[in-house]
Structure formats: structure tokens, C-alpha cells
Design a protein around this motif. Structure first.
Motif, PDB file in Angstrom:
ATOM      1  N   ARG A 129      35.620  36.316  26.019  1.00 15.21           N
ATOM      2  CA  ARG A 129      35.360  37.004  24.673  1.00 15.21           C
ATOM      3  C   ARG A 129      36.181  38.446  24.687  1.00 15.21           C
ATOM      4  N   GLY A 130      36.241  39.046  25.829  1.00 15.29           N
ATOM      5  CA  GLY A 130      36.460  40.253  25.887  1.00 15.29           C
ATOM      6  C   GLY A 130      35.644  41.293  25.341  1.00 15.29           C
ATOM      7  N   GLU A 131      34.432  41.023  25.458  1.00 16.33           N
ATOM      8  CA  GLU A 131      33.092  41.778  24.844  1.00 16.33           C
ATOM      9  C   GLU A 131      32.198  42.435  25.720  1.00 16.33           C
ATOM     10  N   ILE A 132      31.779  43.304  25.550  1.00 17.88           N
ATOM     11  CA  ILE A 132      30.713  44.218  26.337  1.00 17.88           C
ATOM     12  C   ILE A 132      29.595  44.119  25.302  1.00 17.88           C
ATOM     13  N   TYR A 133      28.347  43.887  26.059  1.00 23.33           N
ATOM     14  CA  TYR A 133      26.956  43.849  25.169  1.00 23.33           C
ATOM     15  C   TYR A 133      26.075  44.908  25.996  1.00 23.33           C
ATOM     16  N   VAL A 134      25.406  45.765  25.215  1.00 21.86           N
ATOM     17  CA  VAL A 134      24.572  46.582  25.428  1.00 21.86           C
ATOM     18  C   VAL A 134      23.246  46.663  24.573  1.00 21.86           C
ATOM     19  N   SER A 135      22.272  46.733  25.213  1.00 17.72           N
ATOM     20  CA  SER A 135      20.989  46.543  24.681  1.00 17.72           C
ATOM     21  C   SER A 135      20.380  47.932  24.847  1.00 17.72           C
ATOM     22  N   TRP A 136      19.515  48.269  23.823  1.00 22.63           N
ATOM     23  CA  TRP A 136      19.057  49.780  23.722  1.00 22.63           C
ATOM     24  C   TRP A 136      17.683  49.626  22.892  1.00 22.63           C
ATOM     25  N   ARG A 137      16.581  50.397  23.523  1.00 20.82           N
ATOM     26  CA  ARG A 137      15.382  49.957  23.219  1.00 20.82           C
ATOM     27  C   ARG A 137      14.849  50.940  22.057  1.00 20.82           C
TER      28      ARG A 137
END
Length: 379
Positions: A291-299
Motif C-alpha cells: 500500500r506504500g504506507e508506514i504505520y506508527v504507534s504512539w502511547r
């Protein structure tokens, strides 16, 4: 995964890291609950959820579960249906797992027993424990901790990081079940990413935030922002707590817990070519080439603000613009993209700080399944 502090060995997840979100242009509004609902399946059923891995061929996900930090307590692998998140079975382990890595060719699951400094090898289909490989050596009143695991399935290698003040990387022969190499160097060595071409990347803090190690155990280079000039621990400007790799485009994506930012590195030049503010308590990062995407989780927490909640930031991997933001209370943790790129799995921690407004005694952690095509349509 567990969250090491800048001092390296602390695993108490309630202690937040010092973070600062730089001033930026107005990001997209958070998607509403109604917008996200068609894309989301959620189960609030895991006690002490950490890393998650997906086995598409078997239609399963595995979730590391540590209900208690009491010494001698058991750990678990929760096995869920990948399509529905319905529970299938529970595997009890003699040591507590935080990190997971799956060798899909051999059907072996590797669990990183952080507090014991070891790996547990598990038959992923049957659930039997095959072996335990001790890596950490005694220090102070315990042992060196393990953190992340990256596999080279073709060569039969596991690369394991240790986030102490003196960073360590272990390389394990997974076929023989023995330690091959111990590589010392770096500060708070935490994140891990592997290129099947034969290069392992270990990230943390210090003047050279990312070390490059080849399959023979040699440190062959480093990538650095150049922002840190002092050699003391307090001088470090960044803490790259997790990594993801674009093997085709030869880019590294580094989650910076110190600044709440995603850094993008060009591997060939070793330079940081983009920085994307993501959110306070930035933790995990995953890349989706389909999908050409980056996913970032943040608390959503800082040392000064412990009552926040976190979310997920979706970034365009082409121009690094923020496409979407999701609020996922309370504290999003680990990310896993399915092999076909259609689904994102997320573990979400319940608050453990009794002063948090959403704290509930005995509260369970969550696993989320996001249909990414439906999520994209939510805009």
C-alpha cells in the motif's frame, strides 16, 4: 514488545519516556469512531499483551502475553483466529515472552524472554516448547535483557538486541540452537530490522544511532543523524526504539521515542532524509510495501503527562505526508502488517497507572484488526 527507558534495562511500562513533539503544520483530524468502525475488529481479552505476529498460511495470529511481573510467574502465547480474533488456544511458557518472531518455513515461533535474557523456541502448530536458548549473561542482580528478534530464515539465523547502557546484539544459529556471535557496542540497543541481502540493523541512541552488522557478526557501518556530539548518556538527542525496513527502496524507518518523530534514513548515504512528527510516546513502526504506507504507534504519555492516551499515525511512504490519525485508547503498542498488505494488527495496553483516568483494576489489553482498504475509505 516491552518499552526500555533511555537508561536501557527498565521494563516497567508505566514509566513513560521524556518526549517532545516539535511544532508542525496542522495534522489531519482524528478519524471518528463511526469512521473507523467498518474497518475494525477488536477483542479486549488479553492479560499483558505485547508483540503480535501473523501467520497468513495458517490463518493465525500469535500474541505474547505476560500477566504478571512477579518473579517466577508463567508467560503465555495467545493464539487467535486472524480473521475474527476469536481465541483458538493458549500456550503456557515457563518464561515470560515479550517479543515474537515467526519462521514460516519451519513453523517455529521464537519468543524473547526479556527478563530472563533468553529465547524460547516453540512449535507454532502444535504449541510444544522445543528449546530454550540462554543469551544474557549475569549482571547486577539479574541478567542482560533481550528485546527485539529479527530472523534470516534462509540462513537459519536470529538476531536479538539487548537495550543496556552497553548495547549488545546476539546472533543465534536457529538450526543448531546455539549462540554464534555476541557483538558489543552502541547505546540502549533496542530496535531491529533485517535485510535478506545479509545486513542487520540495530538501533538505539548515542552518536551513531543505528549499527549495521553483517551475517558473519561483523559491524560494518552505522547510520546517524549527526545530532548527538557528546558521548555521555545524557547527551543523546534521539532514541530509536524500533525499526522497519524497505528492502526494495533501501530505506530504514526509525521510531524516535525521544522526540515523538519518525525518521527516514537512506541506507546508501546513511543520512536521515525525512522526519515526520507522529505523537508523544512514539513506539513501534511498520512498513507496508503493498500500500506504500508506514504505520506508527504512539502511547500518548510523557514523563510529565502520564494520563494521556495514544493512537496510530498512517504515513504516505512516498511523500511522507500524514494520511490519517486514529485515537486508540489507551496505549497502542506493537504493530504487524499481514504478508498481503491488506490488514494491520495492533496490540493496545490498558492503563496500569492507578492515577490514569481510564485505569480499572484487572483491566485487559486489546488486539485490533484493521482492514486497510476500508480504513483508507474512511476519509
Amino acid at each position: 514488545m516491552y518499552v526500555p527507558t533511555r537508561m536501557g534495562c527498565c521494563v516497567a511500562l508505566a514509566v513513560a519516556m521524556a518526549l517532545a513533539l516539535p511544532a508542525v503544520a496542522q495534522p489531519p483530524e482524528f478519524l471518528s469512531t463511526a469512521q473507523v468502525a467498518p474497518a475494525l475488529i477488536r477483542t479486549d481479552s488479553i492479560s499483558g499483551a505485547y508483540e503480535v505476529v501473523h501467520w497468513g498460511e495458517a490463518g493465525l495470529i500469535f500474541v505474547a502475553s505476560v500477566p504478571s511481573f512477579d518473579k517466577g510467574s508463567a508467560g503465555f502465547i495467545q493464539v487467535l483466529d486472524a480473521a475474527t480474533l476469536a481465541p483458538i488456544r493458549q500456550i503456557q511458557l515457563p518464561r515470560r515472552p515479550f517479543a515474537l518472531a515467526l519462521d514460516r518455513g519451519t513453523g517455529r515461533l521464537y519468543a524473547g524472554n526479556t527478563l530472563d535474557g533468553s529465547l524460547t523456541v516453540i512449535d507454532a502448530r502444535g504449541g510444544q516448547v522445543i528449546d530454550t536458548i540462554q543469551l544474557g549473561q549475569p549482571e547486577d542482580e539479574g541478567v542482560e535483557h533481550t528485546r527485539m528478534i529479527a530472523l534470516d530464515e534462509a540462513r537459519g539465523l536470529a538476531f536479538v538486541t539487548s537495550p543496556g547502557r552497553q548495547g549488545v546484539v546476539w546472533i543465534v544459529d536457529t538450526r543448531a540452537g546455539r549462540l554464534l556471535h555476541r557483538i558489543e557496542g552502541g547505546l540502549w540497543t533496542a530496535g531491529a530490522a533485517y535485510d535478506p541481502a545479509g545486513r542487520f540493523y540495530a538501533s538505539g541512541g548515542g552518536t551513531e544511532e543505528i549499527s549495521v552488522i553483517d551475517a558473519s557478526g561483523q559491524r560494518i557501518g552505522a547510520l546517524s543523524t549527526g545530532d548527538t556530539t557528546g558521548t555521555g548518556e545524557d547527551d543523546s538527542r534521539h532514541f530509536f526504539v524500533n525499526l522497519a525496513i524497505d528492502t526494495v527502496g533501501q530505506r530504514l524507518f526509525a521510531a524516535d521515542a525521544e522526540t515523538g518523530t519518525l525518521h527516514v534514513f537512506d541506507i546508501a548515504s546513511g543520512r536521515s532524509v525525512a522526519q515526520v512528527p507522529t505523537g508523544p510516546g512514539t513506539l513501534d513502526v511498520a512498513y507496508n510495501p503493498a500500500r506504500g504506507e508506514i504505520y506508527v504507534s504512539w502511547r500518548g504519555v510523557t514523563r510529565d503527562e502520564k494520563a494521556g492516551t495514544g493512537g496510530l499515525t498512517v504515513i504516505d511512504a512516498g511523500d511522507y505526508s500524514v494520511k490519517q490519525r486514529l485515537s486508540l485508547p489507551a496505549h497502542p503498542n506493537s504493530l504487524e502488517v499481514s504478508a498481503d498488505g491488506r490488514t494491520l494488527f495492533v496490540t493496545v495496553k490498558a492503563p496500569h497507572d492507578k492515577d490514569h483516568p481510564d485505569y480499572r483494576a484487572g483491566g485487559l489489553d486489546s488486539v485490533l484488526r484493521l482492514d486497510l482498504a476500508r480504513l483508507a475509505a474512511a476519509n
